[in-house]
Motif scaffolding. Sequence first.
Motif, PDB file in Angstrom:
ATOM      1  N   PHE A  87       0.859  -1.185   0.000  1.00  0.00           N
ATOM      2  CA  PHE A  87       0.000   0.000   0.000  1.00  0.00           C
ATOM      3  C   PHE A  87       0.895   1.235   0.000  1.00  0.00           C
ATOM      4  CE2 PHE A  87      -2.864   3.196   1.740  1.00  0.00           C
ATOM      5  CZ  PHE A  87      -4.026   2.931   1.037  1.00  0.00           C
ATOM      6  N   PRO A  88       0.731   2.129  -0.963  1.00  0.00           N
ATOM      7  CA  PRO A  88       1.625   3.286  -1.071  1.00  0.00           C
ATOM      8  C   PRO A  88       1.350   4.329   0.012  1.00  0.00           C
ATOM      9  CG  PRO A  88      -0.088   3.438  -2.717  1.00  0.00           C
ATOM     10  CD  PRO A  88      -0.282   2.128  -2.020  1.00  0.00           C
ATOM     11  N   GLY A  92      -2.235  11.308  -1.877  1.00  0.00           N
ATOM     12  CA  GLY A  92      -3.188  10.785  -2.846  1.00  0.00           C
ATOM     13  C   GLY A  92      -2.850   9.425  -3.415  1.00  0.00           C
ATOM     14  N   ALA A  93      -1.678   8.890  -3.116  1.00  0.00           N
ATOM     15  CA  ALA A  93      -1.279   7.597  -3.681  1.00  0.00           C
ATOM     16  C   ALA A  93      -2.164   6.482  -3.155  1.00  0.00           C
ATOM     17  CB  ALA A  93       0.178   7.307  -3.372  1.00  0.00           C
ATOM     18  N   GLY A  94      -2.538   6.558  -1.894  1.00  0.00           N
ATOM     19  CA  GLY A  94      -3.396   5.538  -1.303  1.00  0.00           C
ATOM     20  C   GLY A  94      -4.776   5.528  -1.935  1.00  0.00           C
ATOM     21  N   PHE A  97      -4.533   4.029  -5.340  1.00  0.00           N
ATOM     22  CA  PHE A  97      -4.325   2.589  -5.195  1.00  0.00           C
ATOM     23  C   PHE A  97      -5.655   1.874  -4.955  1.00  0.00           C
ATOM     24  CE2 PHE A  97      -3.464  -1.219  -2.701  1.00  0.00           C
ATOM     25  CZ  PHE A  97      -2.436  -1.811  -3.415  1.00  0.00           C
ATOM     26  N   VAL A  98      -6.469   2.411  -4.048  1.00  0.00           N
ATOM     27  CA  VAL A  98      -7.768   1.812  -3.736  1.00  0.00           C
ATOM     28  C   VAL A  98      -8.703   1.882  -4.937  1.00  0.00           C
ATOM     29  CG1 VAL A  98      -9.833   2.073  -2.299  1.00  0.00           C
ATOM     30  CG2 VAL A  98      -7.567   2.182  -1.248  1.00  0.00           C
ATOM     31  N   GLU A  99      -8.705   3.009  -5.649  1.00  0.00           N
ATOM     32  CA  GLU A  99      -9.550   3.138  -6.834  1.00  0.00           C
ATOM     33  C   GLU A  99      -9.154   2.134  -7.907  1.00  0.00           C
ATOM     34  OE1 GLU A  99      -9.097   7.245  -7.891  1.00  0.00           O
ATOM     35  OE2 GLU A  99     -10.574   7.918  -6.405  1.00  0.00           O
TER      36      GLU A  99
END
Length: 178
Positions: A87-88, A92-94, A97-99
């Motif tokens: 998980f980054p 906004g990376a998280g 990642f989830v999207e």
Amino acid sequence: MTAMDVVNIVAIIVGPLLAVLITRWRDNRKENIRRRSDILEALMKTRPLRLSFEHVGALNLIQMEFFGKRSVIDAYKRYRDHLSQDFPQGDGAGKRFVETRDDLFVELIHAIASDLNYKFDKKDIEKLSYGPVGWENDESAVRMIRTLAINVLTGQQPLPVSIRPPNAPGQMFPPPPP
């Protein structure tokens, strides 16, 4: 013996054998479809609970049950590869990642459904699932308790203990003897 006699003998021998083979083939085909449908059902049922044993178990059966189904296997590999990433951390990376994870999951469900001749809209797969917030809260609490218990039992964290006198109005213990 005439040609008609030979045809009758062949029909008597081959007919039942052919009927058994066709029946076995149809039964195997039905069983394969049932197992694939069970995977789709488990994934649809556990959409909001992706850490459940049933969800993970269904994911792990895809490679075997959909062997040779290129569209499903490709979608599964993309989703599995994404799940295998860390998980980054960062701005906004998280969220991205989830999207991406959710999009890949919807693609997988859609590929499985298409293989089984279900006509699901991708937006419906994504939006029409229900999972109470309480389930997620309970799961988070269980994870937190489990982590705390492991840390205390392995000596990584002390168990805090405090002694307090009981409150008089709601005193839980009887008063000391005179």
